[in-house]
Each structure stands twice: as structure tokens, then as C-alpha cells.
Write a protein that holds these residues in place. Structure first.
Motif, short mmCIF file in Angstrom:
data_model
loop_
_atom_site.label_atom_id
_atom_site.label_comp_id
_atom_site.label_asym_id
_atom_site.label_seq_id
_atom_site.Cartn_x
_atom_site.Cartn_y
_atom_site.Cartn_z
N MET A 2 0.85 -1.20 0.00
CA MET A 2 0.00 0.00 0.00
C MET A 2 0.89 1.24 0.00
SD MET A 2 -2.91 1.19 2.76
CE MET A 2 -4.02 -0.15 2.35
N GLN A 3 0.74 2.08 -1.02
CA GLN A 3 1.57 3.28 -1.12
C GLN A 3 1.06 4.36 -0.18
OE1 GLN A 3 1.67 4.04 -5.51
NE2 GLN A 3 3.87 4.06 -5.17
N SER A 4 1.99 5.00 0.51
CA SER A 4 1.65 6.12 1.39
C SER A 4 1.79 7.42 0.61
CB SER A 4 2.56 6.13 2.62
OG SER A 4 3.91 6.27 2.23
N VAL A 5 0.83 8.31 0.81
CA VAL A 5 0.80 9.57 0.08
C VAL A 5 0.55 10.71 1.07
CG1 VAL A 5 -0.25 10.90 -1.78
CG2 VAL A 5 -0.17 8.39 -1.94
N LEU A 6 1.44 11.67 1.11
CA LEU A 6 1.20 12.87 1.90
C LEU A 6 0.55 13.92 1.01
CD1 LEU A 6 1.56 14.50 4.55
CD2 LEU A 6 3.62 15.46 3.51
N ILE A 7 -0.57 14.46 1.44
CA ILE A 7 -1.26 15.52 0.73
C ILE A 7 -1.17 16.78 1.57
CG2 ILE A 7 -3.45 16.31 -0.24
CD1 ILE A 7 -4.27 13.32 -0.40
N SER A 8 -0.57 17.81 1.04
CA SER A 8 -0.46 19.08 1.74
C SER A 8 -1.64 19.95 1.34
CB SER A 8 0.86 19.78 1.38
OG SER A 8 0.93 21.06 1.98
N GLY A 9 -2.53 20.23 2.31
CA GLY A 9 -3.69 21.06 2.04
C GLY A 9 -4.98 20.29 2.23
N ALA A 10 -5.83 20.75 3.15
CA ALA A 10 -7.11 20.09 3.44
C ALA A 10 -8.28 20.84 2.82
CB ALA A 10 -7.31 19.96 4.95
N GLY A 11 -8.02 21.48 1.69
CA GLY A 11 -9.10 22.16 0.97
C GLY A 11 -9.83 21.18 0.06
N ILE A 12 -10.45 21.72 -0.97
CA ILE A 12 -11.27 20.91 -1.85
C ILE A 12 -10.43 19.87 -2.61
CG2 ILE A 12 -12.71 21.00 -3.93
CD1 ILE A 12 -13.68 23.78 -2.78
N ALA A 13 -9.33 20.31 -3.20
CA ALA A 13 -8.49 19.38 -3.96
C ALA A 13 -7.92 18.30 -3.05
CB ALA A 13 -7.36 20.14 -4.65
N GLY A 14 -7.40 18.69 -1.89
CA GLY A 14 -6.76 17.73 -0.99
C GLY A 14 -7.73 16.72 -0.42
N ALA A 15 -8.88 17.19 0.06
CA ALA A 15 -9.85 16.27 0.65
C ALA A 15 -10.44 15.33 -0.39
CB ALA A 15 -10.96 17.06 1.35
N ALA A 16 -10.73 15.87 -1.59
CA ALA A 16 -11.27 15.02 -2.65
C ALA A 16 -10.25 13.94 -3.04
CB ALA A 16 -11.64 15.86 -3.86
N LEU A 17 -8.99 14.32 -3.20
CA LEU A 17 -7.97 13.36 -3.57
C LEU A 17 -7.80 12.30 -2.48
CD1 LEU A 17 -5.74 12.43 -5.52
CD2 LEU A 17 -4.17 13.92 -4.26
N ALA A 18 -7.82 12.71 -1.22
CA ALA A 18 -7.66 11.75 -0.13
C ALA A 18 -8.74 10.67 -0.19
CB ALA A 18 -7.71 12.48 1.21
N HIS A 19 -9.97 11.07 -0.41
CA HIS A 19 -11.06 10.09 -0.50
C HIS A 19 -10.87 9.17 -1.70
CE1 HIS A 19 -15.07 8.37 -0.48
NE2 HIS A 19 -15.17 8.69 -1.76
N LEU A 20 -10.56 9.74 -2.83
CA LEU A 20 -10.42 8.94 -4.05
C LEU A 20 -9.24 7.98 -3.96
CD1 LEU A 20 -11.20 11.87 -6.47
CD2 LEU A 20 -12.62 9.83 -6.18
N LEU A 21 -8.16 8.38 -3.31
CA LEU A 21 -7.02 7.49 -3.14
C LEU A 21 -7.36 6.35 -2.18
CD1 LEU A 21 -3.96 9.92 -2.99
CD2 LEU A 21 -4.60 8.38 -4.85
N CYS A 22 -8.06 6.67 -1.11
CA CYS A 22 -8.47 5.61 -0.17
C CYS A 22 -9.26 4.52 -0.89
CB CYS A 22 -9.33 6.21 0.94
SG CYS A 22 -8.42 6.65 2.41
N ARG A 23 -10.18 4.92 -1.74
CA ARG A 23 -11.01 3.95 -2.47
C ARG A 23 -10.19 3.11 -3.42
NH1 ARG A 23 -16.26 7.27 -4.41
NH2 ARG A 23 -15.56 6.32 -6.36
N ARG A 24 -9.01 3.58 -3.79
CA ARG A 24 -8.17 2.85 -4.73
C ARG A 24 -7.00 2.13 -4.05
NH1 ARG A 24 -10.95 6.71 -6.93
NH2 ARG A 24 -11.46 6.76 -9.18
N GLY A 25 -7.06 2.04 -2.72
CA GLY A 25 -6.09 1.23 -2.01
C GLY A 25 -4.83 1.93 -1.55
N PHE A 26 -4.81 3.25 -1.57
CA PHE A 26 -3.66 4.01 -1.08
C PHE A 26 -3.87 4.40 0.38
CE2 PHE A 26 -3.54 4.32 -5.62
CZ PHE A 26 -2.21 4.44 -5.97
N ALA A 27 -2.80 4.86 1.02
CA ALA A 27 -2.86 5.30 2.41
C ALA A 27 -2.50 6.78 2.48
CB ALA A 27 -1.90 4.48 3.27
#
Length: 365
Positions: free
Chosen positions: A1-26
């Protein structure tokens, strides 16, 4: 499982976090603010970006909290109505369309609530340094101990720290568009009921809309200016400019001075030849800010998050291939949407241009 740091909890960051979770990322999201950022203007979600919200599972909720407006008045500098419309609003376009307008803080909250149980959020911290090697990226934080991640995503806006660390100084990539925009909340001292007012006085002007069941106002005040020196007291400047308006200047200046959610920044775009370098990649305003003048910053953020998540999932661990696929798919969409901000200086882009730009990509393409 690949770990991904996302800097920024705005629209882009939160949306990406959800979409990555659904695809098996951390994913881990780090946000400089102590919590979700309040305030901000009403933002548009248009065309294909609505499909992204639908696939995330929050479109219905977003429609429930959308702004409600019956129309708008355009005033001259003395406050006399010179035009009105019940079919179109300058902030959101046609009122009978499928596109929606929501307060930024409301959409951020919906995305956060959708992700909070599966994503690690770290508030009150920020990225301080990136050191990449063959196995990943060591990230140093302002407060927390350093950690290693497989990938780093800059979703941290116009003044992105990840972009500065990975690509260089902000001024190398910024194109100033000749104006500044301030947004702040206030009590509804104008008594507006689902009705916007817009006014221009010389090189300055504003749009005012009621929100929260007409209890509050959101004021968007813009003024023409060359780039201001770093360290300029923007709040003091905005208060001074508002006080000089002929219509409601004193009350608007007082509201700006007292607003806890006051915001002001340059209207600018970000242009880079590439949005990735090594194991770091940029999405949303960090990589290709179109400026609020385009009305498409939110849509670019949502679509970019979706395209990047898809590319990473399809690449099976090959981040270089994923980033190349992301850029190949997104760049034409970004180009046509950035052009909206400069098509009609001082006014909105044509309805035809917006309609073409908002659907200029297919999610499953």
C-alpha cells in the motif's frame, strides 16, 4: 500500500484523499490551519466536476446546501439600479442550469466528513522540507517529527509550499492578472433576500450576496492594481478603498475591518511546464490556478483529484507513468479553463466559452 502525503485540506486535498483511499492508497493530509478553514466566497461546481462529486458521494448534499438566489441588480456608483436579471447571476451564471454554487466552507466540510474516518488528518502543521531518494520522500514538518512517504502531493493553493520546495520560488510561475480580490462575511445589514447586488466605482467594485437563509452576507470586493509589495497590509488597504466608495462605503469598510474571516489576495494564475518532479506532484491551484476570475478553480481541483487518483491506480506503483498520464489528460482541460479568466478583462467570459470549458474532459477517457 503506497503512502501519500497531501499538503492542504481544501477541496483538492480532501477530494484526492477520499479517491485514493477507495483505490487502495494510504493518504495523510497535513493542513497548516488549526482546523477546516472557515469563510471564503461562494464557488461554482460545473459540468464534469458535478460527476466527480457524484462519484465521491456528496452531490446530493452539495445540492441541498447550494446558495439560493432569485436574481441580481447591477448598480451605478451612487447605488442606483441600472440593470437587473432574474435569469442570470454574475457569481454563478444561469439560474436555471444544472451547475451549482456553494459556499467554499460548506463543500470543504462535506468532503472532510466523507473522508475523516479513513484518512489521517494533521491540522496545525505544514511541510518544511522534502528530501527524495530511491525509496521515497522524507518530509520534515514545522512541528511533527519527519516521516517517509512514497509520494507527496501539493494541494496547498496559490502559495503552495510543496511547489516552492520541489520547483522553486513562486514568482517563477505566477502571472498577475492586474487586480486583487477580498472576500469577507458580514451581517445582512442591507436586508437582501435571495438577491445579489453588484456595483462598480472606477477601478473598484463588489458583489454582495446573502447566505445562510439571508442572515449573513458574503462580500467580494475587487480593485485593479499592479502587484503589491510583499508585506503590504491588505486589510488596511481594502478598508481604505471601501471607505472611499460612494454607496455603502462606510458600512462595508466597517464590516471588512471587523470580519474574522477576512481574505485578500492577488488575482493571479500559476503556469508550469510540468506539474510533477520526482515523487512530488501538484493539483488544483498549486499546479494550475486559473484565478477566481475564471469561476473554474473548484472544478479544476475536483477533476484534477479524480484524474490523478485514476492515473496512480492504473500505474501499479509506477509514479512517473502515473504523473505523465495525469498531465496528458489534464493539461488541455486546464488550458481552456484558464483562458476564461482573460477572455473578457473586467467582465465574465461568455456563456458559450464556459459551457465548452466545463465539459472539456471526460472522466472515463
Amino acid at each position: 500500500m503506497q503512502s501519500v502525503l497531501i499538503s492542504g485540506a481544501g477541496i483538492a486535498g480532501a477530494a484526492l484523499a477520499h479517491l485514493l483511499c477507495r483505490r487502495g492508497f494510504a493518504p495523510t493530509v497535513v493542513e497548516r490551519a488549526p482546523g477546516l478553514r472557515a469563510g471564503g466566497q461562494a464557488i461554482d461546481v460545473r459540468g464534469v466536476a458535478l460527476d466527480v462529486l457524484d462519484r465521491i458521494g456528496v452531490l446530493g448534499q452539495a445540492r441541498e446546501v447550494r446558495t439560493r438566489v432569485r436574481g441580481m441588480s447591477v448598480l451605478d456608483a451612487d447605488g442606483t439600479e441600472i440593470d437587473r436579471s432574474t435569469e442570470y447571476a454574475l457569481s454563478s451564471g444561469r439560474l436555471d442550469g444544472d451547475d451549482i454554487e456553494v459556499l467554499r466552507e460548506d463543500l470543504v466540510r462535506l468532503l472532510y466528513e466523507r473522508t475523516r474516518e479513513d484518512v489521517a488528518y494533521v491540522f496545525g502543521d505544514s511541510v518544511g522540507a522534502l528530501t527524495e531518494d530511491a525509496d521515497g520522500v522524507v518530509v520534515e514538518f514545522a512541528h511533527a517529527p519527519a516521516r517517509r512517504f512514497d509520494l507527496v502531493v501539493g494541494a496547498d493553493g496559490l502559495h503552495s509550499a510543496v511547489r516552492r520546495l520541489a520547483f522553486g520560488p513562486e514568482e517563477h510561475f505566477t502571472r498577475h492578472l492586474g487586480s486583487y480580490l477580498s472576500v469577507f462575511g458580514a451581517a445582512n445589514f442591507l436586508g437582501l433576500e435571495d438577491w445579489q447586488v453588484w456595483m462598480r466605482d472606477g477601478d473598484a467594485g463588489f458583489g454582495i450576496m446573502p447566505v445562510r437563509d439571508n442572515r449573513e452576507l458574503r462580500v467580494a470586493f475587487g480593485f485593479e492594481s499592479a502587484p503589491l509589495e510583499r508585506g503590504t497590509d491588505l486589510k488596511a488597504l481594502v478598508v481604505e478603498r471601501l471607505a472611499g466608495l460612494r454607496w455603502e462605503g462606510d458600512r462595508l469598510a466597517k464590516a471588512a475591518l471587523e470580519a474574522p474571516d477576512f481574505y485578500c489576495d492577488a488575482m493571479a494564475q500559476i503556469h508550469l511546464d510540468r506539474w510533477s518532479r520526482g515523487r512530488a506532484v501538484l493539483i488544483g491551484d498549486a499546479g494550475h490556478c486559473p484565478s477566481p476570475l475564471s469561476g473554474q478553480g473548484t472544478s479544476l481541483a475536483l477533476v484534477g483529484a479524480y484524474v490523478l487518483a485514476d492515473a496512480l491506480a492504473a500505474a501499479a506503483g509506477d509514479h512517473a507513468a502515473a504523473f505523465a498520464a495525469y498531465e496528458s489528460r489534464m493539461r488541455p482541460f486546464v488550458t481552456v479553463n484558464q483562458a476564461l479568466a482573460t477572455e473578457n478583462p473586467g467582465g465574465p467570459a461568455s456563456e458559450e466559452s464556459v459551457a465548452r470549458a466545463k465539459n472539456a474532459i471526460a472522466l472515463d477517457g
